[in-house]
Design an enzyme around this catalytic site. Structure first.
Site, mmCIF file in Angstrom:
data_model
loop_
_atom_site.group_PDB
_atom_site.id
_atom_site.type_symbol
_atom_site.label_atom_id
_atom_site.label_comp_id
_atom_site.label_asym_id
_atom_site.label_seq_id
_atom_site.Cartn_x
_atom_site.Cartn_y
_atom_site.Cartn_z
ATOM 1 N N THR A 1 0.719 -1.183 0.164
ATOM 2 C CA THR A 1 0.123 0.080 0.089
ATOM 3 C C THR A 1 0.806 1.129 0.013
ATOM 4 O OG1 THR A 1 -1.516 -1.343 1.241
ATOM 5 C CG2 THR A 1 -2.058 1.038 1.032
ATOM 6 N N LYS B 1 -7.319 1.167 -3.113
ATOM 7 C CA LYS B 1 -6.527 0.489 -1.723
ATOM 8 C C LYS B 1 -6.646 1.615 -0.647
ATOM 9 C CE LYS B 1 -4.530 -1.846 1.128
ATOM 10 N NZ LYS B 1 -5.460 -3.043 1.857
ATOM 11 N N LYS C 1 0.181 5.113 8.127
ATOM 12 C CA LYS C 1 0.501 5.669 6.903
ATOM 13 C C LYS C 1 -0.326 5.459 5.895
ATOM 14 C CE LYS C 1 1.848 1.523 4.815
ATOM 15 N NZ LYS C 1 1.634 1.118 3.681
HETATM 16 P P1 NAD Z 1 5.865 -5.732 7.699
HETATM 17 O O1 NAD Z 1 6.055 -4.845 8.322
HETATM 18 O O2 NAD Z 1 5.621 -7.186 8.189
HETATM 19 O O3 NAD Z 1 6.825 -6.200 6.445
HETATM 20 C C1 NAD Z 1 7.448 -5.138 5.742
HETATM 21 C C2 NAD Z 1 8.442 -5.703 4.783
HETATM 22 O O4 NAD Z 1 9.243 -4.564 4.374
HETATM 23 C C3 NAD Z 1 9.720 -6.596 5.746
HETATM 24 O O5 NAD Z 1 10.005 -7.639 4.977
HETATM 25 C C4 NAD Z 1 10.843 -5.478 5.916
HETATM 26 O O6 NAD Z 1 12.166 -6.215 5.819
HETATM 27 C C5 NAD Z 1 10.714 -4.532 4.518
HETATM 28 N N1 NAD Z 1 11.011 -3.491 4.835
HETATM 29 C C6 NAD Z 1 10.808 -2.498 5.419
HETATM 30 N N2 NAD Z 1 11.342 -1.235 5.177
HETATM 31 C C7 NAD Z 1 12.537 -1.622 4.356
HETATM 32 C C8 NAD Z 1 13.482 -0.747 3.714
HETATM 33 N N3 NAD Z 1 13.769 0.490 3.991
HETATM 34 N N4 NAD Z 1 14.212 -1.368 2.729
HETATM 35 C C9 NAD Z 1 14.011 -2.672 2.461
HETATM 36 N N5 NAD Z 1 13.036 -3.592 3.090
HETATM 37 C C10 NAD Z 1 12.132 -2.924 3.973
HETATM 38 O O7 NAD Z 1 4.674 -5.440 6.639
HETATM 39 P P2 NAD Z 1 3.325 -6.312 6.269
HETATM 40 O O8 NAD Z 1 2.132 -6.444 7.198
HETATM 41 O O9 NAD Z 1 3.806 -7.639 5.748
HETATM 42 O O10 NAD Z 1 2.768 -5.284 5.106
HETATM 43 C C11 NAD Z 1 3.361 -5.100 3.731
HETATM 44 C C12 NAD Z 1 2.649 -4.248 2.883
HETATM 45 O O11 NAD Z 1 1.580 -4.646 2.675
HETATM 46 C C13 NAD Z 1 2.257 -2.662 3.408
HETATM 47 O O12 NAD Z 1 2.436 -1.935 2.437
HETATM 48 C C14 NAD Z 1 0.924 -3.102 4.069
HETATM 49 O O13 NAD Z 1 0.398 -1.655 4.212
HETATM 50 C C15 NAD Z 1 0.384 -3.587 3.090
HETATM 51 N N6 NAD Z 1 -0.678 -4.696 3.703
HETATM 52 C C16 NAD Z 1 -0.504 -5.135 5.013
HETATM 53 C C17 NAD Z 1 -1.786 -5.983 5.280
HETATM 54 C C18 NAD Z 1 -1.640 -6.420 6.401
HETATM 55 O O14 NAD Z 1 -2.831 -6.845 7.325
HETATM 56 N N7 NAD Z 1 -0.719 -6.700 7.220
HETATM 57 C C19 NAD Z 1 -2.966 -6.120 4.733
HETATM 58 C C20 NAD Z 1 -2.886 -5.449 3.518
HETATM 59 C C21 NAD Z 1 -1.857 -4.836 2.707
#
Ligand code: NAD
Length: 294
Positions: A94, A170, A239
Site C-alpha cells: 500500500t 486500496k 501510513k
Molecule cells: P511488515 O512490516 O510485516 O513487512 C514489511 C517488509 O518490508 C519486511 O520484509 C521488511 O524487511 C521490509 N522493509 C521495510 N523497510 C524496508 C527498507 N527500508 N528497505 C528494504 N526492506 C524494507 O509489513 P506487512 O504487514 O507484510 O505489510 C506489507 C505491505 O502490505 C504494507 O504496505 C502494508 O500496508 C500492506 N498490507 C498489509 C496488510 C496486513 O494486514 N498486514 C494487508 C494488506 C496490505
C-alpha cells in the site's frame, strides 16, 4: 513462471509461500536475510540484492512503505536497472498515489511494465490464499500476472489500465476500514461503560445488520481487547490514512473523518502502542471513556 519476490514481512512471507506451493520458480529477497533463508527449505532461491530477484518475467514487491519500495526499485542494485525489457514489476504494497505514478513512468521509460496490485486481507487471509486483489495496469501485463494472482488470492478485480487507480482504491478502502474500527471502538466503549458485555454486543451486531467481515474481524478483536500480536500494526494504519489524506488534498477532497482517525492512530502510537494492531483504537476509546484496559 520465473518470479522474484521482494519483502518477506507478515504478508510477503505467506504470499511467497503460496507462489512456491503453486509451482512457480520463486527467487526471494529480504533486507533481513534470515527471513529469505527460511523459505529455502520450501524451494525458494535466495537473492542477496533486489536486482537478483528481478531477472524473471515478473518481480513482485510487498514492502512496508514508500521508502522501502523506492529503495528496492531505484537504488543502484535495484529492480529498475535489472528488470528486462517487457518484464513486469507488480507492487502489492500500500503506497502513495505519487509513488505509484512515479513507478509507472519510470518503468515505461525503461521499456518495462508496472502493475499496481494492492491486496485486501490480513496475514491469515494471505496464508490461506484468500486475498482480494485490486489490479490495474496494461491488460497484457495483468494477463501475464493472473496465474500468480490466482495462486495467492480468492479473486482479482481489474480496476483500470492506469496503475494509480488501484492504488487509490486500496487507500480509500483502508480509510473506510479505519473509520469502521474507530466507530466500533466508540460504540463498544459506550455499551461497555453501561455494563453490556462487549462479546454479546458484537455477536448481536454481526448477526443482524452488520454481518460484513470487517465488523466481524475488528469487532471480535475489540471485544476481546486482543491488540497484540499485530496483524496490521498501528504505524502501517497511520501510513495508509496519511496517504489517503495526501491523495484527498491533491484532489481538494475534504475528509474530516480521516483527519480524526489519523490523530487517534497517532495517539495510540505516542502512548506506546507502536507494536499494537490498528484495532488498538478500541483501547484508546476505552481509555478515553475512563474504562479499565488490559
Ligand atoms: P511488515 O512490516 O510485516 O513487512 C514489511 C517488509 O518490508 C519486511 O520484509 C521488511 O524487511 C521490509 N522493509 C521495510 N523497510 C524496508 C527498507 N527500508 N528497505 C528494504 N526492506 C524494507 O509489513 P506487512 O504487514 O507484510 O505489510 C506489507 C505491505 O502490505 C504494507 O504496505 C502494508 O500496508 C500492506 N498490507 C498489509 C496488510 C496486513 O494486514 N498486514 C494487508 C494488506 C496490505
Amino acid at each position: 513462471m520465473q518470479v522474484g519476490f521482494i519483502g518477506l514481512g507478515n504478508m510477503g512471507s505467506a504470499i511467497a509461500r503460496n507462489l512456491i506451493k503453486a509451482g512457480h520458480a520463486v527467487t526471494v529477497y529480504n533486507r533481513t536475510l534470515a527471513k529469505a533463508e527460511a523459505l529455502k527449505g520450501e524451494g525458494a532461491a535466495v537473492a542477496r540484492r533486489p536486482a537478483e530477484a528481478a531477472r524473471g518475467a515478473v518481480v513482485i514487491t510487498m514492502l512496508a512503505d514508500d521508502a522501502a519500495v523506492e529503495a528496492a526499485v531505484f537504488d543502484a542494485d535495484g529492480i529498475l536497472g535489472a528488470l528486462s525489457s517487457g518484464a513486469v514489476h507488480v507492487s502489492m504494497s500500500t503506497i502513495s498515489v505519487a509513488l505509484s505514478q512515479r513507478l509507472a513512468a519510470a518503468h515505461a521509460k525503461a521499456g518495462q511494465t508496472y502493475v499496481a496490485a494492492p491486496v485486501f486481507g490480513r496475514p491469515e487471509a494471505a496464508a490461506a490464499a484468500k486475498l482480494f486483489i485490486a489490479a490495474a495496469g496494461p491488460a497484457k501485463a495483468i494477463a501475464t500476472c493472473q496465474p500468480l494472482f490466482d495462486a495467492i488470492g480468492q479473486r482479482t478485480f481489474v480496476i483500470a489500465e492506469e496503475p494509480v487507480k488501484a492504488t487509490l482504491v486500496k487507500l480509500s478502502g483502508n480509510f473506510l476500514i479505519a473509520a469502521i474500527i474507530e466507530s466500533l471502538s466508540e460504540a463498544v466503549a459506550l455499551t461497555r461503560k453501561a455494563g453490556i458485555d462487549p462479546k454479546t454486543y458484537i455477536e448481536f451486531l454481526t448477526n443482524t445488520l452488520f454481518a460484513a467481515p470487517i465488523f466481524k474481524t475488528y469487532g471480535g478483536l475489540i471485544a476481546a481487547e486482543q491488540y497484540s500480536p499485530a496483524g496490521f500494526a498501528a504505524p502501517l494504519g497511520l501510513k495508509d490514512v496519511r496517504l489517503a489524506l495526501a491523495a484527498a488534498e491533491a484532489q481538494q477532497v475534504p475528509m474530516p473523518i480521516a483527519s480524526l482517525v489519523r490523530d487517534h492512530l497517532l495517539t495510540v502510537i505516542a502512548q506506546g502502542g507502536a507494536d499494537l494492531d490498528w484495532s488498538a483504537l478500541g483501547q484508546l476509546a476505552a481509555r478515553n471513556a475512563g474504562l479499565p484496559v488490559k
